[in-house]
Scaffold this active site. Structure first.
Site, PDB file in Angstrom:
ATOM      1  N   GLY A   1       0.824  -1.213   0.000  1.00 56.64           N
ATOM      2  CA  GLY A   1       0.000   0.000   0.000  1.00 56.64           C
ATOM      3  C   GLY A   1       0.852   1.255   0.000  1.00 56.64           C
ATOM      4  O   GLY A   1       1.811   1.362   0.767  1.00 56.64           O
TER       5      GLY A   1
ATOM      6  N   GLY B   1      -0.521   4.513   0.136  1.00 60.10           N
ATOM      7  CA  GLY B   1      -1.427   5.635   0.422  1.00 60.10           C
ATOM      8  C   GLY B   1      -0.721   6.633   1.325  1.00 60.10           C
ATOM      9  O   GLY B   1       0.499   6.747   1.311  1.00 60.10           O
ATOM     10  N   ASN B   2      -1.526   7.321   2.099  1.00 57.84           N
ATOM     11  CA  ASN B   2      -1.033   8.365   2.979  1.00 57.84           C
ATOM     12  C   ASN B   2       0.081   7.865   3.916  1.00 57.84           C
ATOM     13  O   ASN B   2       1.184   8.421   3.954  1.00 57.84           O
ATOM     14  CB  ASN B   2      -2.240   8.850   3.795  1.00 57.84           C
TER      15      ASN B   2
ATOM     16  N   VAL C   1      -3.446   2.474  16.682  1.00 56.98           N
ATOM     17  CA  VAL C   1      -4.193   3.328  17.625  1.00 56.98           C
ATOM     18  C   VAL C   1      -3.362   4.560  17.961  1.00 56.98           C
ATOM     19  O   VAL C   1      -2.183   4.443  18.299  1.00 56.98           O
ATOM     20  CB  VAL C   1      -4.462   2.614  18.974  1.00 56.98           C
TER      21      VAL C   1
ATOM     22  N   LYS D   1     -10.606   1.265  17.583  1.00 55.92           N
ATOM     23  CA  LYS D   1      -9.389   1.502  18.364  1.00 55.92           C
ATOM     24  C   LYS D   1      -9.587   1.108  19.820  1.00 55.92           C
ATOM     25  O   LYS D   1      -8.674   0.570  20.458  1.00 55.92           O
ATOM     26  CB  LYS D   1      -8.987   2.974  18.243  1.00 55.92           C
TER      27      LYS D   1
ATOM     28  N   GLY E   1      -2.201  10.878  10.266  1.00 55.30           N
ATOM     29  CA  GLY E   1      -1.350  11.636   9.370  1.00 55.30           C
ATOM     30  C   GLY E   1      -0.191  10.805   8.878  1.00 55.30           C
ATOM     31  O   GLY E   1       0.250   9.863   9.531  1.00 55.30           O
TER      32      GLY E   1
END
Lengths: 429, 429
Positions: B10, B12-13, B132, B205, B302
């Site tokens: 992956g 992604g971000n 988490v 979470k 983030g």
């Protein structure tokens, strides 16, 4: 192995906490590690002394060699405190191939690197989470959980005594001496409080943090420090009116190849998470290049909180032992030659006591301007008195320039006193 | 070993963050572990897709088997997110003897125990700090640094989107929809924000936290939850007037053999450290029987903050590999049979909309009293209107009793509406 045998050196406040936790959680610990942890011997100064704790008398010894030479004992937990003989005991233990857990800030600040290197050579573990921030896992965070970061700053409230005193002064308008007395009554301050209130204790801990976060070892006595004895309740009120809380901060900040390192009271904006850290609590604020801002808050001292860190360290060592290997201790080497700085650049709060006369502010700001010090805000307090406080907050400036400007300002007739210079902790530093 | 080869699933971000950190800190990582960490392959859905990141095209693959069957690759870093095929990839990786690092809350919440057991059997490591709290090292704290504690409570702000929205509503008096729109513009909320604002993300979470802190595995869908969609700016103002801030809390609390587990908006006293956690920040408040209260605060999401947790996990796995052993993952087993509870006991904030007529309060308090609900404070707001809000804060009460009392109160003519029932988070819980 049916159990892991350990010895505890010292049965003071933290020693008792460690004993209690090991007893209370014997089963939990056994489940975690696979085998129980048993205390085999406890080093004390006086075997006969009455103690409010149920350590069987046959475990007590006054002779360190009883422990050092006992091959059953695999982990030595040093909780005597102070430099000597704690340092010598730890060295001998490591040389003898025993793992060491300690909460001793003095030894780790002064001999940390040396002992870690020795432990790595001898293939044993040395853990010292309890030496800074009591139960707050700051050492584990900096060495493990934030391993992927370059650390940019560590700023903290790492002395519970002074934070308790400042909190009482702030909350109830108490003066320093009254608050100190209260702290002594509550057991937060010692009979001789000088190491706490003069910032020495914080300098020890900051020395350890600087080593762990930046890989530099700075002797605690070389860290510029200022305590809280000169902070008056009046200063706290002025700061409050401007939206700040005064805290004793220990700060290590890297910029432009320099490491600013100092312990000092500072004005913390009320919107900053450190401003809300009250009473005997400690907090550590870390800035890492990937994680951004991280803060940890908790009890920075005390029998059980520090005992929590020590016993968790013992469990970590024990479970590593059970896995049959010892990972050498990872610490950061200073990758660049960091020049150790004092305060460096910052914003400052200045309180002058001046004769209330037209033109005063003009003359003062001209001198500040000449030295490149620009003013962010000015508040003049009091009226109808001959001498009034003039409070200035500067933009970012080098402390040395500021001091030069203030030297010149001091000479003016209308300036009675440069009553206070305090660092302002801003969000962006 | 000249280097440790890893694969990333992956891009992604978080995947991009991990890539950037690994590149930026290649030397630091090498120094820490002894050898560098090199990404050998990256799994993507579309090799051709334009990407704003400098991953060499030859590393990209769309075929998981290219990675699984590559014996050079020792660590698989799963950053696809979602249950499937992420779960299957992780299982296969572990079965193939590869270590796994992930930030996948869905898979760990649903299959955490199973995967940990499998990893322990296969003698490989599974790490999931990033699942988490983003960059906040809460998993390491609960499993390692607080190992010596019995955990009594974990209460946190673990969804940045809703915290951002509530902060805007509190700070600027915005309504929910305006604040949500702003959060979407800033990239803090997704186009479909339901998982965040309805508390689903927080429940995932919390399920992981309950497992790590208390050893119980509760499917996320079984955790009672309430989101923030019904929180009005008016409620926030009422709360503020009483000295509280409204936050979306995820709470796991043990008492009397029960585990209270729920996600809900709550009134947090302004003196509580969680009240000062604003914007997109997360915080986790832990109560341990030795350490006392501990709070960790930081960026809960983030690219780089979560990347910090993931890369630190990779480094931890890599340095354990270098030491030649794998310590099995320690997790707490529920030592007692914990009954999973919903909200359990607590203090409550209740807003009723009532006809402004003498005797209203008397009748209402009589009914509450009949059900054993005692009132800590009452505020009646508004004047000269037919219907006015009546705000009550109760002492500790069982939620079920409270609901029964409110059922009866609802039937009164003069009670127009039970407009709001919110938990009050007190310092002592």
């Amino acid at each position: 192995m049916n159990s892991i045998k350990i010895a505890v050196l010292g049965l003071g406040n933290v020693g008792k906490g460690v004993w209690k936790i090991l007893r209370r959680h014997r089963n939990m610990i056994k489940e975690y590690i696979g085998v129980p942890i048993d205390v085999k011997k406890v080093l004390v100064r006086d075997v006969q002394k009455k103690r409010d704790i149920d350590v069987p008398p046959h475990m007590l010894t006054t002779n360190f060699d009883d422990i050092l030479l006992d091959e059953d004992i695999r982990i030595i937990v040093e909780l005597i405190g102070g430099l000597h003989p704690a340092y010598e005991y730890m060295r001998k233990a490591i040389e003898m191939g025993k793992h060491v857990v300690t909460a001793n800030k003095a030894v780790i600040a002064s001999y940390g690197r040396e002992l870690i290197q020795l432990a790595n050579e001898r293939n044993v573990l040395l853990r010292f989470e309890g030496s800074v921030g009591g139960g707050i896992p700051i050492i584990a965070a900096l060495t493990r959980s934030l391993a992927a970061n370059e650390i940019e700053a560590v700023v903290g409230i790492i002395n519970g005594t002074t934070n308790y005193i400042l909190t009482q002064m702030t909350r109830y308008g108490m003066d320093f001496n009254t608050a100190l007395k209260l702290a002594q009554e509550k057991g937060y301050a010692e009979a001789d409080p000088s190491s706490d209130v003069e910032g020495e204790d914080a300098a020890f801990k900051l020395s350890i943090l600087a080593f762990i976060a930046f890989g530099v070892q700075v002797p605690p006595q070389d860290i510029p420090r200022e305590g809280i004895t000169r902070i008056s309740e009046k200063e706290i009120q002025y700061a409050a009116q401007l939206g700040y809380t005064i805290k004793l901060l220990a700060a290590a900040r890297k910029h432009d190849g320099k490491l600013d390192l100092h312990v000092h009271p500072a004005l913390v904006p009320n919107t900053h998470p450190l401003a809300a850290v009250n009473d005997e609590f400690n907090a550590l604020f870390v800035k890492g290049d990937a994680v951004g801002e991280l803060m940890m808050y908790g009890k920075g001292a005390g029998s059980l909180p520090t005992g929590s860190a020590v016993v968790s360290d013992i469990m970590d060592v024990a479970s590593t032992m059970m896995s049959g290997s010892t990972t050498p201790y990872m610490y950061r080497n200073a990758r660049e030659k960091l020049q150790i700085n004092g305060e460096g650049e910052g914003e400052y709060y200045i309180r002058l006591e001046v004769v209330d006369r037209p033109g005063v502010l003009g003359k003062i700001s001209t001198v500040l301007g000449n030295y490149g010090v620009s003013i962010a805000s000015v508040v003049q307090r009091g009226k109808d008195e001959r001498v009034v406080p003039l409070v200035l907050i500067t933009h970012k400036v080098d402390r040395k320039r500021l001091d030069l400007a203030l030297e010149e300002i001091k000479k003016f007739d209308m300036v009675e006193e440069v009553a206070s210079i305090l660092r302002v902790e801003s969000h962006s530093n």
